[in-house]
Enzyme design. Structure first.
Site, PDB file in Angstrom:
ATOM      1  N   TRP A 127     -50.139  25.609 -44.191  1.00  0.00           N
ATOM      2  CA  TRP A 127     -49.893  25.813 -42.751  1.00  0.00           C
ATOM      3  C   TRP A 127     -50.564  27.136 -42.349  1.00  0.00           C
ATOM      4  O   TRP A 127     -50.317  28.163 -42.997  1.00  0.00           O
ATOM      5  CB  TRP A 127     -48.376  25.878 -42.531  1.00  0.00           C
ATOM      6  CG  TRP A 127     -47.939  26.017 -41.116  1.00  0.00           C
ATOM      7  CD1 TRP A 127     -48.358  25.295 -40.045  1.00  0.00           C
ATOM      8  CD2 TRP A 127     -46.961  26.941 -40.619  1.00  0.00           C
ATOM      9  NE1 TRP A 127     -47.699  25.687 -38.916  1.00  0.00           N
ATOM     10  CE2 TRP A 127     -46.834  26.710 -39.242  1.00  0.00           C
ATOM     11  CE3 TRP A 127     -46.174  27.938 -41.213  1.00  0.00           C
ATOM     12  CZ2 TRP A 127     -45.961  27.434 -38.438  1.00  0.00           C
ATOM     13  CZ3 TRP A 127     -45.301  28.656 -40.413  1.00  0.00           C
ATOM     14  CH2 TRP A 127     -45.207  28.410 -39.049  1.00  0.00           C
ATOM     15  N   ASP A 208     -41.005  26.115 -48.781  1.00  0.00           N
ATOM     16  CA  ASP A 208     -40.887  25.976 -47.331  1.00  0.00           C
ATOM     17  C   ASP A 208     -40.547  24.508 -47.079  1.00  0.00           C
ATOM     18  O   ASP A 208     -41.360  23.623 -47.365  1.00  0.00           O
ATOM     19  CB  ASP A 208     -42.225  26.360 -46.672  1.00  0.00           C
ATOM     20  CG  ASP A 208     -42.147  26.348 -45.151  1.00  0.00           C
ATOM     21  OD1 ASP A 208     -41.105  25.923 -44.601  1.00  0.00           O
ATOM     22  OD2 ASP A 208     -43.132  26.760 -44.511  1.00  0.00           O
ATOM     23  N   ALA A 210     -39.591  22.144 -44.159  1.00  0.00           N
ATOM     24  CA  ALA A 210     -39.495  22.062 -42.702  1.00  0.00           C
ATOM     25  C   ALA A 210     -39.388  20.624 -42.200  1.00  0.00           C
ATOM     26  O   ALA A 210     -39.207  20.401 -41.006  1.00  0.00           O
ATOM     27  CB  ALA A 210     -40.718  22.740 -42.069  1.00  0.00           C
ATOM     28  N   LYS A 243     -37.399  20.147 -36.810  1.00  0.00           N
ATOM     29  CA  LYS A 243     -37.896  18.777 -36.770  1.00  0.00           C
ATOM     30  C   LYS A 243     -36.776  17.772 -37.009  1.00  0.00           C
ATOM     31  O   LYS A 243     -36.634  16.812 -36.267  1.00  0.00           O
ATOM     32  CB  LYS A 243     -38.996  18.585 -37.818  1.00  0.00           C
ATOM     33  CG  LYS A 243     -40.352  19.053 -37.369  1.00  0.00           C
ATOM     34  CD  LYS A 243     -40.591  20.506 -37.554  1.00  0.00           C
ATOM     35  CE  LYS A 243     -41.961  20.909 -37.053  1.00  0.00           C
ATOM     36  NZ  LYS A 243     -42.270  22.306 -37.293  1.00  0.00           N
TER      37      LYS A 243
HETATM   38  C1  LMR Z   1     -47.192  22.605 -36.741  1.00  0.00           C
HETATM   39  O1  LMR Z   1     -47.653  22.806 -37.863  1.00  0.00           O
HETATM   40  O2  LMR Z   1     -47.837  22.026 -35.848  1.00  0.00           O
HETATM   41  C2  LMR Z   1     -45.784  23.043 -36.429  1.00  0.00           C
HETATM   42  O3  LMR Z   1     -45.187  23.610 -37.550  1.00  0.00           O
HETATM   43  C3  LMR Z   1     -45.693  23.877 -35.221  1.00  0.00           C
HETATM   44  C4  LMR Z   1     -46.231  25.256 -35.397  1.00  0.00           C
HETATM   45  O4  LMR Z   1     -45.507  26.201 -35.067  1.00  0.00           O
HETATM   46  O5  LMR Z   1     -47.378  25.436 -35.830  1.00  0.00           O
END
Ligand code: LMR
Length: 396
Positions: A127, A208, A210, A243
């Site tokens: 991410w 993590d 999520a 989520k």
């Molecule tokens: C994403 O990856 O799109 C989500 O986790 C929202 C974000 O805050 O980036």
């Protein structure tokens, strides 16, 4: 004073959200930011959440501060949801945080405090905000191979070879389930190999998590996290309720620090350190979202309804995956897109060049992150064929 400020690098996911908003085309399709959407393109409030909010409204008589760790009932309920009985509760220090990102940020600060020279091993890719926060905090990043661009699945050997380079003073960050941005996940036996390798290095695992409930179900999605928690001497977990409870803007998350030590002084110090970090950064964590979560999880009827609603979301994403893989197979007369049905969670990485991502946006009004991550929940049965044709038109 502020004349010295430098422009900061744009967050690619948030930048995309703005570009989509500014696009006047009526038939544009948003596969960008990771929020769940139903078939009508709406991010609904779950019924169980609405009912929990009503109960809170009826019964809550004060908005006074609760405590630096947040609401104890929330902390207990989320520990149970993520960890079940994999570790004894006495070994878990936990605080509420503003969303999963708040937990990630606090976790990074925690490990930097414990070891200013810490190296954070992250999957390649991960991410983007993991990298951004680590850079901001000045923490050294080491990438481990994760995604095989050819098969669009996990490169297990590359991952094992790279995390073997970690040492006892390092942290290995992994996605508990539903890898963001690729959608490619480790199988149960692959997790075994990864856990064995981490144990050998002595590095601290950080998870993590999520998207619990978005992949293979609530318990299956937490299985790897639970196994790591019960088999490593220390583990850090950043959990998000954004989520799976659909309460994105309420900013509801939790940081857990688990140690196998039985010493009361160590357990107390861990809890005190997490509370101290909250105090330094924002003092008391937000409360409303946490109260929604504990109201739901502590009431059998609400919990069942919530789990059903979540399961409905999960199944609808699986159906879209299957439909998209089928459409692409029929239209391309090949099986090269079968990975879309294998991936789990909200995302899949198509694995094409940024130029093709630009063409999909400019020529077809289809928005996805520049690394070709698509949000499966941004599709419905009518838009799947449109995306499938566009993918082939730009030559993916
Ligand atoms: C994403 O990856 O799109 C989500 O986790 C929202 C974000 O805050 O980036």
């Amino acid at each position: 004073m502020f004349g010295s400020l430098q422009p900061q690098p744009a967050d690619k996911i948030l930048k995309l959200m703005q570009m989509f908003k500014d696009d006047p085309r009526e038939d544009k399709i948003d596969l960008g930011v990771g929020v769940y959407k139903n078939a009508n393109g709406v991010t609904p409030i779950m019924n169980a959440v609405k009912d929990a909010e009503e109960r809170i409204w009826q019964t809550q008589h004060s908005k006074a501060y609760v405590g630096l760790a947040g609401d104890a009932e929330f902390n207990e309920a989320l520990i149970e949801l993520v960890l079940a009985d994999s570790v004894s509760r006495a070994h878990v220090a936990a605080v509420a945080t503003p969303g999963g990102t708040g937990a990630v940020r606090q976790a990074f600060e925690l490990v930097r405090q414990a070891n200013p020279q810490v190296r954070l091993f992250v999957s390649q890719p991960t991410w983007p905000n993991h990298l951004s926060i680590l850079n901001y905090l000045g923490i050294e990043i080491v990438e481990y191979r994760y995604f095989d661009e050819h098969s669009r699945s996990v490169n297990l050997q590359g991952m094992l070879d790279d995390i073997a380079q970690a040492g006892p003073n390092d942290v290995v960050l992994m996605h508990g389930c539903c890898h963001n941005p690729t959608g490619a996940n480790l199988t149960s036996s692959e997790w075994d190999a990864v856990i064995a390798s981490i144990q050998q290095t002595g590095a601290t695992p950080m998870i993590d998590i999520a998207y619990q409930g978005f992949g293979d179900g609530l318990d299956n999605d937490a299985a790897a996290t639970r196994r790591i928690a019960s088999s490593c001497p220390e583990i850090i977990i950043a959990a998000s309720c954004s989520k799976n409870f659909g309460i994105y803007r309420e900013r509801t998350g939790q940081l857990m620090l688990i140690t196998s030590s039985k010493k009361k002084s160590v357990l107390n110090l861990n809890q005190d350190t997490l509370a101290f970090l909250n105090r330094q950064n924002y003092s008391f964590p937000p409360d409303h979202g946490g109260r929604i979560v504990s109201t739901i999880l502590n009431d059998d009827e609400l919990r069942t309804r919530w789990a059903d609603e979540l399961e409905h979301m999960r199944i609808s994403m699986l159906e879209i995956r299957a439909q998209l893989a089928r459409e692409l197979q029929q239209r391309s007369q090949s099986n090269r897109f079968g990975f879309i049905a294998q991936h789990r969670g909200m995302f899949s990485r198509l694995g094409c060049s940024p130029e093709k991502v630009d063409r999909l946006r400019d020529e077809h009004g289809i928005y996805m992150v520049g690394d070709s991550r698509i949000n499966i929940a941004g599709l419905n049965s009518q838009t799947v064929p449109i995306l499938a044709q566009a993918i082939l038109d730009v030559g993916i």
